[in-house]
Design a protein around this motif. Sequence first.
Motif, PDB file in Angstrom:
ATOM      1  N   LEU A   1      32.284 -32.678 -11.416  1.00  0.00           N
ATOM      2  CA  LEU A   1      32.079 -31.725 -12.502  1.00  0.00           C
ATOM      3  C   LEU A   1      33.021 -30.529 -12.347  1.00  0.00           C
ATOM      4  O   LEU A   1      33.698 -30.116 -13.290  1.00  0.00           O
ATOM      5  N   PHE A   2      33.118 -29.987 -11.138  1.00  0.00           N
ATOM      6  CA  PHE A   2      34.002 -28.846 -10.899  1.00  0.00           C
ATOM      7  C   PHE A   2      35.462 -29.227 -11.111  1.00  0.00           C
ATOM      8  O   PHE A   2      36.245 -28.437 -11.659  1.00  0.00           O
ATOM      9  N   ALA A   3      35.858 -30.426 -10.727  1.00  0.00           N
ATOM     10  CA  ALA A   3      37.245 -30.870 -10.930  1.00  0.00           C
ATOM     11  C   ALA A   3      37.620 -30.840 -12.410  1.00  0.00           C
ATOM     12  O   ALA A   3      38.737 -30.459 -12.764  1.00  0.00           O
ATOM     13  N   VAL A   4      36.685 -31.202 -13.264  1.00  0.00           N
ATOM     14  CA  VAL A   4      36.926 -31.178 -14.713  1.00  0.00           C
ATOM     15  C   VAL A   4      36.960 -29.739 -15.226  1.00  0.00           C
ATOM     16  O   VAL A   4      37.775 -29.384 -16.070  1.00  0.00           O
ATOM     17  N   MET A   5      36.102 -28.895 -14.699  1.00  0.00           N
ATOM     18  CA  MET A   5      35.977 -27.517 -15.171  1.00  0.00           C
ATOM     19  C   MET A   5      37.032 -26.568 -14.604  1.00  0.00           C
ATOM     20  O   MET A   5      37.367 -25.564 -15.229  1.00  0.00           O
ATOM     21  N   ALA A   6      37.543 -26.855 -13.420  1.00  0.00           N
ATOM     22  CA  ALA A   6      38.388 -25.919 -12.675  1.00  0.00           C
ATOM     23  C   ALA A   6      39.568 -25.352 -13.460  1.00  0.00           C
ATOM     24  O   ALA A   6      39.779 -24.134 -13.430  1.00  0.00           O
ATOM     25  N   PRO A   7      40.338 -26.161 -14.181  1.00  0.00           N
ATOM     26  CA  PRO A   7      41.481 -25.569 -14.895  1.00  0.00           C
ATOM     27  C   PRO A   7      41.049 -24.498 -15.912  1.00  0.00           C
ATOM     28  O   PRO A   7      41.718 -23.463 -16.047  1.00  0.00           O
ATOM     29  N   ILE A   8      39.950 -24.718 -16.575  1.00  0.00           N
ATOM     30  CA  ILE A   8      39.458 -23.757 -17.573  1.00  0.00           C
ATOM     31  C   ILE A   8      38.893 -22.525 -16.867  1.00  0.00           C
ATOM     32  O   ILE A   8      39.154 -21.391 -17.281  1.00  0.00           O
ATOM     33  N   LEU A   9      38.141 -22.729 -15.806  1.00  0.00           N
ATOM     34  CA  LEU A   9      37.565 -21.611 -15.067  1.00  0.00           C
ATOM     35  C   LEU A   9      38.652 -20.727 -14.457  1.00  0.00           C
ATOM     36  O   LEU A   9      38.552 -19.501 -14.475  1.00  0.00           O
ATOM     37  N   HIS A  10      39.706 -21.336 -13.921  1.00  0.00           N
ATOM     38  CA  HIS A  10      40.805 -20.571 -13.332  1.00  0.00           C
ATOM     39  C   HIS A  10      41.553 -19.759 -14.379  1.00  0.00           C
ATOM     40  O   HIS A  10      42.103 -18.702 -14.066  1.00  0.00           O
ATOM     41  N   ASP A  11      41.582 -20.241 -15.620  1.00  0.00           N
ATOM     42  CA  ASP A  11      42.298 -19.539 -16.696  1.00  0.00           C
ATOM     43  C   ASP A  11      41.573 -18.292 -17.195  1.00  0.00           C
ATOM     44  O   ASP A  11      42.199 -17.430 -17.810  1.00  0.00           O
ATOM     45  N   LEU A  12      40.282 -18.191 -16.950  1.00  0.00           N
ATOM     46  CA  LEU A  12      39.564 -16.989 -17.384  1.00  0.00           C
ATOM     47  C   LEU A  12      40.099 -15.792 -16.596  1.00  0.00           C
ATOM     48  O   LEU A  12      40.240 -15.867 -15.371  1.00  0.00           O
ATOM     49  N   PRO A  13      40.386 -14.679 -17.271  1.00  0.00           N
ATOM     50  CA  PRO A  13      41.070 -13.558 -16.618  1.00  0.00           C
ATOM     51  C   PRO A  13      40.179 -12.620 -15.809  1.00  0.00           C
ATOM     52  O   PRO A  13      40.688 -11.723 -15.150  1.00  0.00           O
ATOM     53  N   PHE A  14      38.894 -12.799 -15.833  1.00  0.00           N
ATOM     54  CA  PHE A  14      37.973 -11.838 -15.226  1.00  0.00           C
ATOM     55  C   PHE A  14      37.873 -12.049 -13.717  1.00  0.00           C
ATOM     56  O   PHE A  14      37.638 -13.153 -13.250  1.00  0.00           O
ATOM     57  N   ARG A  15      38.015 -10.959 -12.978  1.00  0.00           N
ATOM     58  CA  ARG A  15      37.921 -11.018 -11.529  1.00  0.00           C
ATOM     59  C   ARG A  15      37.214  -9.774 -11.041  1.00  0.00           C
ATOM     60  O   ARG A  15      37.308  -8.733 -11.672  1.00  0.00           O
ATOM     61  N   PRO A  16      36.552  -9.815  -9.893  1.00  0.00           N
ATOM     62  CA  PRO A  16      36.435 -10.985  -9.023  1.00  0.00           C
ATOM     63  C   PRO A  16      35.594 -12.082  -9.667  1.00  0.00           C
ATOM     64  O   PRO A  16      34.791 -11.821 -10.554  1.00  0.00           O
ATOM     65  N   ALA A  17      35.812 -13.294  -9.174  1.00  0.00           N
ATOM     66  CA  ALA A  17      35.088 -14.441  -9.700  1.00  0.00           C
ATOM     67  C   ALA A  17      34.902 -15.474  -8.597  1.00  0.00           C
ATOM     68  O   ALA A  17      35.727 -15.585  -7.690  1.00  0.00           O
ATOM     69  N   HIS A  18      33.811 -16.214  -8.698  1.00  0.00           N
ATOM     70  CA  HIS A  18      33.570 -17.321  -7.779  1.00  0.00           C
ATOM     71  C   HIS A  18      32.678 -18.359  -8.452  1.00  0.00           C
ATOM     72  O   HIS A  18      32.047 -18.087  -9.459  1.00  0.00           O
ATOM     73  N   VAL A  19      32.677 -19.542  -7.866  1.00  0.00           N
ATOM     74  CA  VAL A  19      31.867 -20.654  -8.352  1.00  0.00           C
ATOM     75  C   VAL A  19      30.973 -21.116  -7.215  1.00  0.00           C
ATOM     76  O   VAL A  19      31.414 -21.175  -6.062  1.00  0.00           O
ATOM     77  N   VAL A  20      29.730 -21.422  -7.540  1.00  0.00           N
ATOM     78  CA  VAL A  20      28.818 -22.028  -6.568  1.00  0.00           C
ATOM     79  C   VAL A  20      28.595 -23.474  -6.999  1.00  0.00           C
ATOM     80  O   VAL A  20      28.198 -23.734  -8.137  1.00  0.00           O
ATOM     81  N   LEU A  21      28.898 -24.398  -6.103  1.00  0.00           N
ATOM     82  CA  LEU A  21      28.603 -25.810  -6.327  1.00  0.00           C
ATOM     83  C   LEU A  21      27.304 -26.104  -5.593  1.00  0.00           C
ATOM     84  O   LEU A  21      27.214 -25.889  -4.377  1.00  0.00           O
TER      85      LEU A  21
END
Length: 113
Positions: free
Chosen positions: A76-96
């Motif tokens: 699921l994260f592999a599919v989402m990662a390109p879109i999530l990385h493109d969001l400009p807001f930081r700091p940011a993190h993902v919990v799997l």
Amino acid sequence: MADTDEAANDVEHAVIAHYRLAEADLGDPSQWETIRQAQSLLTEAIEQADVGEFDGNEYGGGKVVLYAYGPDADVLFAVMAPILHDLPFRPAHVVLRYGSVDDPSAAEHRVDL
């Protein structure tokens, strides 16, 4: 019923993305639009890849959290990662999360964006 058992097992893992927004509690309208566009892209990518479902967001405390669920958090994260990385807001993190929210032994892995 096999279908009921399969449905119960389909949504076990989660990908939960956390982004810091503007100082305001809920961010600002331009940020909302960016998030709305990303949600549309995430929904489409997840559905096309057939890896789970995008479940929505939660705003508050100067951040937004995006939720997606499926049978395999890594896929699921592999599919989402390109879109999530493109969001400009930081700091940011993902919990799997590898397991149901109700499972106290479910493992979690944090990925900084």
